[in-house]
Design a protein around this motif. Sequence first.
Motif, PDB file in Angstrom:
ATOM      1  N   GLY A 277       0.854  -1.189   0.000  1.00  0.00           N
ATOM      2  CA  GLY A 277       0.000   0.000   0.000  1.00  0.00           C
ATOM      3  C   GLY A 277       0.885   1.231   0.000  1.00  0.00           C
ATOM      4  O   GLY A 277       2.114   1.123  -0.037  1.00  0.00           O
TER       5      GLY A 277
ATOM      6  N   GLU B   9      -3.518  -3.088   0.294  1.00  0.00           N
ATOM      7  CA  GLU B   9      -4.203  -3.395  -0.971  1.00  0.00           C
ATOM      8  C   GLU B   9      -4.434  -4.887  -1.199  1.00  0.00           C
ATOM      9  O   GLU B   9      -5.111  -5.269  -2.146  1.00  0.00           O
ATOM     10  CB  GLU B   9      -3.417  -2.765  -2.142  1.00  0.00           C
ATOM     11  CG  GLU B   9      -3.467  -1.244  -2.095  1.00  0.00           C
ATOM     12  CD  GLU B   9      -2.425  -0.561  -2.966  1.00  0.00           C
ATOM     13  OE1 GLU B   9      -1.851  -1.216  -3.850  1.00  0.00           O
ATOM     14  OE2 GLU B   9      -2.176   0.647  -2.744  1.00  0.00           O
TER      15      GLU B   9
ATOM     16  N   HIS C  13      -9.935  -4.178   1.828  1.00  0.00           N
ATOM     17  CA  HIS C  13      -9.681  -3.392   0.601  1.00  0.00           C
ATOM     18  C   HIS C  13     -10.459  -4.006  -0.568  1.00  0.00           C
ATOM     19  O   HIS C  13     -11.094  -3.290  -1.353  1.00  0.00           O
ATOM     20  CB  HIS C  13      -8.174  -3.384   0.292  1.00  0.00           C
ATOM     21  CG  HIS C  13      -7.799  -2.520  -0.881  1.00  0.00           C
ATOM     22  ND1 HIS C  13      -7.406  -1.203  -0.750  1.00  0.00           N
ATOM     23  CD2 HIS C  13      -7.784  -2.776  -2.219  1.00  0.00           C
ATOM     24  CE1 HIS C  13      -7.155  -0.695  -1.957  1.00  0.00           C
ATOM     25  NE2 HIS C  13      -7.381  -1.626  -2.862  1.00  0.00           N
TER      26      HIS C  13
ATOM     27  N   ARG D  38     -13.489  -2.352  -3.003  1.00  0.00           N
ATOM     28  CA  ARG D  38     -13.397  -2.315  -4.470  1.00  0.00           C
ATOM     29  C   ARG D  38     -14.558  -3.077  -5.108  1.00  0.00           C
ATOM     30  O   ARG D  38     -15.122  -2.642  -6.107  1.00  0.00           O
ATOM     31  CB  ARG D  38     -12.048  -2.902  -4.931  1.00  0.00           C
ATOM     32  CG  ARG D  38     -10.825  -2.169  -4.389  1.00  0.00           C
ATOM     33  CD  ARG D  38     -10.644  -0.773  -4.966  1.00  0.00           C
ATOM     34  NE  ARG D  38     -10.210  -0.818  -6.342  1.00  0.00           N
ATOM     35  CZ  ARG D  38     -10.803  -0.189  -7.346  1.00  0.00           C
ATOM     36  NH1 ARG D  38     -11.881   0.527  -7.112  1.00  0.00           N
ATOM     37  NH2 ARG D  38     -10.343  -0.268  -8.575  1.00  0.00           N
TER      38      ARG D  38
END
Length: 310
Positions: free
Chosen positions: A34, A286, A291, A295
């Motif tokens: 990240g 990420e 995360h 998304r």
Amino acid sequence: MQVRILGSAAGGRFPQWNCGCGNCAGIRNKKFPGKARTQAQLALSAEGSTWFLAGASPDLASQIESCANLHPRTLRNIPRDSPIAGVVLAGCDLDHILGLLLLRELQPLRVYAAPSILQILREENSMFAMLNRVEPQVVWTAMNSGLSFPLLAADGTRSGLSCEVHFLSGRYPHYVKSDRGKLAADQATAALFFESGSRKRVAYIPAIGDLTDTLIKKMERVDMLLFDGTFWSDDELQRVQGSGETAHQMGHIPVEESLRLLKNINIKVGRKMFVHINNTNPILNETSAEHRAVRQAGWEVAEDNWQLEL
Ligand SMILES: [Zn+2]
């Protein structure tokens, strides 16, 4: 409209100087999937030459240097003309206003804020008088909930942007000494809605503790939504620190809850992203399940230096 995300972290930035949590330690060791982030800061412009800041973060000086659009110009042979025309404040937490003191170099600016916040800054904190040492310098302008107003440069010229503010319930920061009875209960935090002449709309809501139907309706009409991404879960800080307040007690809806509450605006809003992300938040990683969940729900995790065009 042009929008630049100059900073995307919550107060303390990422990594935070005194924090050794998994995220902060990981990014120091360069083993974190990240990115590091500075404190939340937005800049907006209708046409690219006159810019307004949403908030004024403690990282503002380096954030301005990181963005060529915000570098000073030469006007009448004097190299001291900033494209920054003003600042709109969504609250008076230190990570949202300390940058005002970094703008004290005699530049004419217009600062827009709720009446109670103007009172706190101007009557209770003498340091901000540094913004009014000469004439012209800072013009302080009160903004009221529900009314759209044009964003003007300090000299009164129109910028092509307007703003509508929606006051949110919230609490004033601990440093505020004013008689709480004299401060409006709903002016501690605000949702900011920016609009350009071409009717593009951006909502900036870096701190929100409670969602109302009225606000959700307003959010449905925006092209870009930048929303409170401070914490993933309500007890996040308690789990990392062993004690402390919940996200809700600090005036933030946790992301896992926002994803559910805002599920139905997905099809109407152009682009949705979480911003003002605390260093403890697992969405910074990420590769994390959190995360991924963000998304998959159609949201993005804002990063520093994103330049967005509407
Ligand atoms: Zn940390």
